[in-house]
Scaffold this motif. Structure first.
Motif, PDB file in Angstrom:
ATOM      1  N   SER A 168      24.525  52.264  18.719  1.00 10.07           N
ATOM      2  CA  SER A 168      25.482  52.903  17.456  1.00 10.07           C
ATOM      3  C   SER A 168      25.673  54.103  18.130  1.00 10.07           C
ATOM      4  CB  SER A 168      24.728  52.788  16.216  1.00 10.07           C
ATOM      5  OG  SER A 168      24.629  51.593  16.136  1.00 10.07           O
ATOM      6  N   VAL A 228      28.526  53.215  13.032  1.00 10.70           N
ATOM      7  CA  VAL A 228      28.482  51.824  13.213  1.00 10.70           C
ATOM      8  C   VAL A 228      29.137  50.723  12.802  1.00 10.70           C
ATOM      9  CG1 VAL A 228      26.758  49.751  11.698  1.00 10.70           C
ATOM     10  CG2 VAL A 228      25.584  52.497  12.398  1.00 10.70           C
ATOM     11  N   PRO A 262      27.307  47.252  17.178  1.00  9.60           N
ATOM     12  CA  PRO A 262      27.059  46.922  17.903  1.00  9.60           C
ATOM     13  C   PRO A 262      26.783  45.321  18.414  1.00  9.60           C
ATOM     14  CG  PRO A 262      25.996  48.272  17.371  1.00  9.60           C
ATOM     15  CD  PRO A 262      27.154  48.045  16.272  1.00  9.60           C
ATOM     16  N   TYR A 266      31.953  39.755  14.152  1.00 13.09           N
ATOM     17  CA  TYR A 266      31.964  41.340  13.470  1.00 13.09           C
ATOM     18  C   TYR A 266      32.994  42.077  14.030  1.00 13.09           C
ATOM     19  CZ  TYR A 266      27.976  39.046  11.359  1.00 13.09           C
ATOM     20  OH  TYR A 266      26.455  38.201  10.998  1.00 13.09           O
ATOM     21  N   PHE A 295      26.394  44.692   9.877  1.00 11.24           N
ATOM     22  CA  PHE A 295      24.993  44.679   9.686  1.00 11.24           C
ATOM     23  C   PHE A 295      25.797  42.955   8.804  1.00 11.24           C
ATOM     24  CE2 PHE A 295      23.997  49.480   8.638  1.00 11.24           C
ATOM     25  CZ  PHE A 295      23.683  49.209   9.546  1.00 11.24           C
ATOM     26  N   PHE A 300      26.060  40.204   6.427  1.00  6.08           N
ATOM     27  CA  PHE A 300      26.041  39.803   5.111  1.00  6.08           C
ATOM     28  C   PHE A 300      25.713  38.267   4.426  1.00  6.08           C
ATOM     29  CE2 PHE A 300      29.135  41.373   2.322  1.00  6.08           C
ATOM     30  CZ  PHE A 300      29.841  42.693   2.493  1.00  6.08           C
ATOM     31  N   ILE A 325      21.553  36.288   3.727  1.00  6.99           N
ATOM     32  CA  ILE A 325      20.678  36.081   3.677  1.00  6.99           C
ATOM     33  C   ILE A 325      20.341  36.675   5.000  1.00  6.99           C
ATOM     34  CG2 ILE A 325      20.028  33.916   2.002  1.00  6.99           C
ATOM     35  CD1 ILE A 325      19.775  32.491   4.877  1.00  6.99           C
TER      36      ILE A 325
HETATM   37  C1  HEM Z   1      22.805  49.911  14.108  1.00 10.84           C
HETATM   38  C2  HEM Z   1      21.575  49.352  13.593  1.00 10.84           C
HETATM   39  C3  HEM Z   1      21.630  47.758  14.087  1.00 10.84           C
HETATM   40  C4  HEM Z   1      22.324  46.379  13.808  1.00 10.84           C
HETATM   41  C5  HEM Z   1      24.427  47.090  13.986  1.00 10.84           C
HETATM   42  C6  HEM Z   1      21.956  45.753  12.964  1.00 10.84           C
HETATM   43  C7  HEM Z   1      23.285  44.267  12.824  1.00 10.84           C
HETATM   44  C8  HEM Z   1      21.922  43.146  12.478  1.00 10.84           C
HETATM   45  C9  HEM Z   1      23.164  41.772  12.297  1.00 10.84           C
HETATM   46  C10 HEM Z   1      24.489  41.519  13.215  1.00 10.84           C
HETATM   47  C11 HEM Z   1      22.675  41.004  11.652  1.00 10.84           C
HETATM   48  C12 HEM Z   1      22.812  39.454  12.067  1.00 10.84           C
HETATM   49  C13 HEM Z   1      22.574  39.677  10.392  1.00 10.84           C
HETATM   50  C14 HEM Z   1      23.686  37.932   9.921  1.00 10.84           C
HETATM   51  O1  HEM Z   1      23.447  37.360  10.466  1.00 10.84           O
HETATM   52  O2  HEM Z   1      24.141  38.100   8.825  1.00 10.84           O
HETATM   53  C15 HEM Z   1      20.905  41.759  12.314  1.00 10.84           C
HETATM   54  C16 HEM Z   1      19.626  40.842  11.354  1.00 10.84           C
HETATM   55  C17 HEM Z   1      18.273  42.008  11.734  1.00 10.84           C
HETATM   56  N1  HEM Z   1      17.935  43.174  11.813  1.00 10.84           N
HETATM   57 FE1  HEM Z   1      19.438  44.067  12.017  1.00 10.84          FE
HETATM   58  N2  HEM Z   1      20.574  45.980  13.469  1.00 10.84           N
HETATM   59  C18 HEM Z   1      20.373  46.653  13.525  1.00 10.84           C
HETATM   60  C19 HEM Z   1      19.122  47.858  13.484  1.00 10.84           C
HETATM   61  C20 HEM Z   1      17.776  47.134  13.662  1.00 10.84           C
HETATM   62  C21 HEM Z   1      17.197  47.340  12.716  1.00 10.84           C
HETATM   63  C22 HEM Z   1      16.720  49.250  12.933  1.00 10.84           C
HETATM   64  C23 HEM Z   1      15.449  46.789  12.825  1.00 10.84           C
HETATM   65  C24 HEM Z   1      14.299  46.184  12.408  1.00 10.84           C
HETATM   66  C25 HEM Z   1      13.449  47.420  12.720  1.00 10.84           C
HETATM   67  C26 HEM Z   1      16.766  45.711  12.493  1.00 10.84           C
HETATM   68  C27 HEM Z   1      16.206  44.563  12.390  1.00 10.84           C
HETATM   69  C28 HEM Z   1      16.542  42.960  11.945  1.00 10.84           C
HETATM   70  C29 HEM Z   1      16.414  41.481  11.394  1.00 10.84           C
HETATM   71  C30 HEM Z   1      14.310  41.679  11.148  1.00 10.84           C
HETATM   72  C31 HEM Z   1      16.796  41.053  11.258  1.00 10.84           C
HETATM   73  C32 HEM Z   1      17.338  39.032  10.357  1.00 10.84           C
HETATM   74  C33 HEM Z   1      17.577  39.644   9.182  1.00 10.84           C
HETATM   75  C34 HEM Z   1      17.742  38.280   8.639  1.00 10.84           C
HETATM   76  O3  HEM Z   1      17.574  37.034   9.489  1.00 10.84           O
HETATM   77  O4  HEM Z   1      16.821  38.125   7.071  1.00 10.84           O
HETATM   78  N3  HEM Z   1      17.983  45.886  12.369  1.00 10.84           N
HETATM   79  N4  HEM Z   1      20.797  43.296  12.545  1.00 10.84           N
END
Ligand code: HEM
Length: 418
Positions: free
Chosen positions: A265, A298, A303, A332, A361, A363, A365
């Motif tokens: 990002s 974003v 990303p 996405y 990000f 949608f 769970i």
């Molecule tokens: C611009 C920055 C970020 C983007 C674009 C992003 C994007 C995503 C996406 C696409 C998913 C999966 C969503 C889905 O399958 O529906 C995800 C899950 C997750 N992200 Fe991020 N993320 C970002 C920043 C962060 C940061 C800073 C952290 C941690 C401190 C983080 C931790 C996680 C975790 C732990 C999951 C798993 C959630 C789950 O399975 O319940 N992400 N993220």
């Protein structure tokens, strides 16, 4: 200036059944958009028979992606059914003998318990507590940038800031923080893409990561909770039941989740500033617009290009028969450029109405746990950057990540103007 993409002509004329949007080459050249545009129009639920990852479905419209992402009962993320990315070898590798189970790769109820264990780290009060430190570190990084000289924005700004942030989250020894960057790169790499040469090398480096974190874990477990992520895991009853592979998997999820994504990002925002300087000038004139600038960054960068699910029963979706066991990729990157939902989607618009209505990000769970933290970091970056310089000029050839998962950059040569 609306960007122009390579492959417009090929994408218009190639037979639909020959389109394979999983080819990493498309992302190195930022050439995937014209193929996605064609799929959105003519085959929004598209079956690719042959690819490096086997056959798979592509979901390219915004609303269809939301429908799949929120239907976790049929579209599973659980690694026992496959993986949550197209390439089974990435993040869930059997290769190299190291497996990384984590809650992005789990279905309920296991997913929910694990997610709950780490979610306090991104609670509002924790973010408020972290903001002054993030600002201080951001100011320092920006103040040290050379004005009028060429440098790589990705390395000096995006990697430096996100790595510092991770070090803060884990309370990781600050002088070793670039190890986090390396591990993050290694996890998502496969041999031959320039990061690692063999699966054995990958395993060896991840074992080093595991040993390092086990040590930190043991230290934090001995003392009262300190509020950082390792301490939180060390004191969480859920985590006590986990084996060392699940501990490593959770750590790695947080490293990759918080690193490559926020990094991309920040890198994408430099390119946006170069291509759309008037949009950033609007924010400089009206600082309240930072609230729409951040989600627009974003969305525009997206990303994570895709997440994948596996159908665990036969289902008819938008007139297509998706069978049990089929891989389904939610693009996405395409949904965020869906002209039926996003006005002038290829343009970067700082004051876009409903800017938060994007898919970056996810949608449902698995919606990104760290989204508020990521937004906070990007907000602070641009609040501070706009005080210091008027324009980021891209002055040379950019190098993009050769991946259909991480949509980002390796090198953006820039020059700053006061
Ligand atoms: C611009 C920055 C970020 C983007 C674009 C992003 C994007 C995503 C996406 C696409 C998913 C999966 C969503 C889905 O399958 O529906 C995800 C899950 C997750 N992200 Fe991020 N993320 C970002 C920043 C962060 C940061 C800073 C952290 C941690 C401190 C983080 C931790 C996680 C975790 C732990 C999951 C798993 C959630 C789950 O399975 O319940 N992400 N993220």
């Amino acid at each position: 200036m609306t960007p122009v993409f390579p492959d417009e002509e090929i994408a218009r004329t190639i037979p639909l059944d020959e389109i394979d949007v999983s080819k990493p080459d498309l992302y190195v050249r930022e050439a995937a958009h014209p193929y996605f545009a064609r799929l959105r129009k003519e085959a929004p639920v598209h079956y690719c028979r042959e690819s490096a990852y086997g056959p798979y479905w592509s979901i390219t419209k915004f609303s269809d992606i939301v429908a799949i992402d929120t239907n976790h009962k049929v579209f599973s993320s659980d690694v026992s059914n496959g993986s949550f990315v197209l390439d089974d070898a990435t993040l869930n590798p059997i290769n190299g003998g190291i497996s990384l189970p984590n809650f992005l790769g789990m279905d309920p109820p296991k997913h929910d318990a694990h997610r709950l264990a780490v979610s306090p780290i991104v609670a509002t009060e924790n973010l408020n507590r972290m903001e002054p430190l993030i600002r201080q570190r951001t100011q320092k990084v920006l103040d040290e940038l050379p004005i009028g000289e060429t440098f790589n924005w990705v390395d000096r700004v995006s990697i430096e800031l996100t790595t510092m942030m991770l070090a803060t989250l884990f309370d990781f020894p600050f002088e070793d923080r670039r190890k986090l960057t390396r591990w993050s790169d290694v996890v998502t790499a496969s041999p031959g893409t320039g990061v690692i040469d063999t699966w054995e090398q990958r395993e060896q480096e991840l074992r080093e990561c595991e040993a390092y974190f086990k040590d930190l874990y043991a230290q934090r477990a001995r003392i009262a909770p300190t509020g950082d992520l390792v301490s939180m895991l060390a004191h969480s009853p859920v985590m006590q039941e986990l084996g060392s592979e699940e501990f490593l998997g959770t750590i790695v999820l947080l490293i990759v989740g918080g690193n490559d994504t926020t990094r991309s990002s920040m890198s994408g925002s430099a390119l946006a500033n170069h291509l759309f300087p008037a949009e950033f000038a609007k924010v400089k004139a009206n600082p309240a617009l930072i609230n729409s600038l951040v989600p627009e960054i974003v969305r525009w960068q997206t990303p994570i290009a895709h997440m994948r699910r596996t159908a665990i029963e036969d289902i008819e979706f938008q007139g297509k028969k998706i069978r049990k066991g089929d891989k389904v990729a939610m693009w996405y990157l395409s949904g965020n450029r869906d002209e039926d939902v996003i006005d002038r989607p290829h343009d970067f618009i700082a004051d876009r109405p409903r800017a938060r209505h994007h898919l970056s990000f996810g949608f449902g769970i698995h919606r990104c746990l760290g989204n508020r933290l990521a937004e906070l970091q990007i907000r602070v970056l641009w609040e501070e950057a706009l005080k210091r310089f008027s324009q980021v000029e891209v002055v040379g050839e950019m190098v993009r990540v050769p991946s259909n998962l991480i949509h980002g950059f390796i090198d953006i040569p820039v020059r700053l103007h006061r």
